[in-house]
Design an enzyme around this catalytic site. Sequence first.
Site, PDB file in Angstrom:
ATOM      1  N   SER A 158       0.821  -1.212   0.000  1.00 53.92           N
ATOM      2  CA  SER A 158       0.000   0.000   0.000  1.00 53.92           C
ATOM      3  C   SER A 158       0.856   1.263   0.000  1.00 53.92           C
ATOM      4  O   SER A 158       2.028   1.245   0.386  1.00 53.92           O
ATOM      5  CB  SER A 158      -0.910   0.022   1.228  1.00 53.92           C
ATOM      6  OG  SER A 158      -1.586  -1.205   1.371  1.00 53.92           O
TER       7      SER A 158
HETATM    8  N1  SAH Z   1      -0.793  -4.951   4.018  1.00 52.21           N
HETATM    9  C1  SAH Z   1       0.008  -5.229   2.842  1.00 52.21           C
HETATM   10  C2  SAH Z   1      -0.692  -4.914   1.543  1.00 52.21           C
HETATM   11  C3  SAH Z   1      -1.754  -5.912   1.300  1.00 52.21           C
HETATM   12  S1  SAH Z   1      -2.388  -6.083  -0.330  1.00 52.21           S
HETATM   13  C4  SAH Z   1       1.353  -4.562   2.902  1.00 52.21           C
HETATM   14  O1  SAH Z   1       1.643  -3.822   3.854  1.00 52.21           O
HETATM   15  O2  SAH Z   1       2.165  -4.803   1.997  1.00 52.21           O
HETATM   16  C5  SAH Z   1      -3.762  -7.104   0.117  1.00 52.21           C
HETATM   17  C6  SAH Z   1      -3.426  -8.519   0.503  1.00 52.21           C
HETATM   18  O3  SAH Z   1      -4.617  -9.132   0.932  1.00 52.21           O
HETATM   19  C7  SAH Z   1      -2.895  -9.366  -0.649  1.00 52.21           C
HETATM   20  O4  SAH Z   1      -1.610  -9.846  -0.345  1.00 52.21           O
HETATM   21  C8  SAH Z   1      -3.906 -10.512  -0.767  1.00 52.21           C
HETATM   22  O5  SAH Z   1      -3.324 -11.771  -1.060  1.00 52.21           O
HETATM   23  C9  SAH Z   1      -4.526 -10.495   0.621  1.00 52.21           C
HETATM   24  N2  SAH Z   1      -5.865 -11.108   0.715  1.00 52.21           N
HETATM   25  C10 SAH Z   1      -6.940 -10.964  -0.089  1.00 52.21           C
HETATM   26  N3  SAH Z   1      -7.975 -11.694   0.366  1.00 52.21           N
HETATM   27  C11 SAH Z   1      -7.558 -12.305   1.522  1.00 52.21           C
HETATM   28  C12 SAH Z   1      -8.171 -13.180   2.472  1.00 52.21           C
HETATM   29  N4  SAH Z   1      -9.442 -13.596   2.359  1.00 52.21           N
HETATM   30  N5  SAH Z   1      -7.431 -13.603   3.515  1.00 52.21           N
HETATM   31  C13 SAH Z   1      -6.144 -13.213   3.672  1.00 52.21           C
HETATM   32  N6  SAH Z   1      -5.508 -12.380   2.805  1.00 52.21           N
HETATM   33  C14 SAH Z   1      -6.207 -11.921   1.748  1.00 52.21           C
END
Ligand code: SAH
Length: 212
Positions: A60
Site C-alpha cells: 500500500s
Molecule cells: N498490508 C500489505 C498490503 C496488502 S495487499 C502490505 O503492507 O504490503 C492485500 C493482501 O490481501 C494481498 O496480499 C492478498 O493476497 C490479501 N488477501 C486478499 N484476500 C484475503 C483473504 N481472504 N485472507 C487473507 N488475505 C487476503
Amino acid sequence: MTDAQTKMQFLYALRSKGVTDARVLTAMEKVDRAAFVKGLFSDRAYEDMPLPINCGQTISQPSVVGIMTQALNVQPRDKVLEVGTGSGYQAAILAQLARRVYTVDRHKRLVAEAQAVFDAQDITNITAFAADGSHGLPDQAPFDRILLTAAAEDPPSPLLAQLRVGGIMVLPVGQSDTVQSLIRVTRTDTGFDYDELRQVRFVPLLEGLGQD
Ligand code: SAH
C-alpha cells in the site's frame, strides 16, 4: 540525496497527507520500507506510492498505511489482527505500536517472504500465517484491534465477532472495481459504531487460499 534527507522528505509527505500522530510517524520512520519492496522498485520505496509485489498484489501507499494505522489507535498492550499480510510492511508498523500482531494472507509465498523480512529486521512480535482471513483467527480471539488491507463488501461477521468490546476495526468496504470507503468500526457494550474516514482503493478480499 542522503538517507536522512530521503527519510525527512518521506515524513514530510506523510504529515502533509494527514498522518499527524507522533507514535505512528515514529514507527514509520523506524521501519525500512525498502526491505519490504523487492527488486526493481526498491529505490522507490520512500516515494508515497503503492508498488507491485509478488502474487500480483501491492504494497500500500505509505500515507494510506499511516492513515489506517492512525485510525486504529493502537495501544502498547494490544493484540492486533491484520488481514492481508502482502509485503509485511503494514504488519511491521503495527508491531512497533502493539504487544503482538497476528497477520494472515491467502498466499503462502507472501507470508514466507514477509516472515523472512521480519526475521532479518529482528521484528519478533509478529505471527504470520497462510489463511483465509475473512474467518479471522478464532483460536487467538478476541482482538483489541483488527485491520483489513483488502476490501470486503461488508465487514465480515466472524471478524466483528472476534473484536473485543471497546475494540476498533479499520477496513475498506465496497466493490473491488470502484472507489471504496475506509471505515472504522468500534465495538460498544451494545453493538457497533461506524464512521467513514475517506475514499480508498484496495485489492478485493478473496475467498480461500491462493495458488502459491
Ligand atoms: N498490508 C500489505 C498490503 C496488502 S495487499 C502490505 O503492507 O504490503 C492485500 C493482501 O490481501 C494481498 O496480499 C492478498 O493476497 C490479501 N488477501 C486478499 N484476500 C484475503 C483473504 N481472504 N485472507 C487473507 N488475505 C487476503
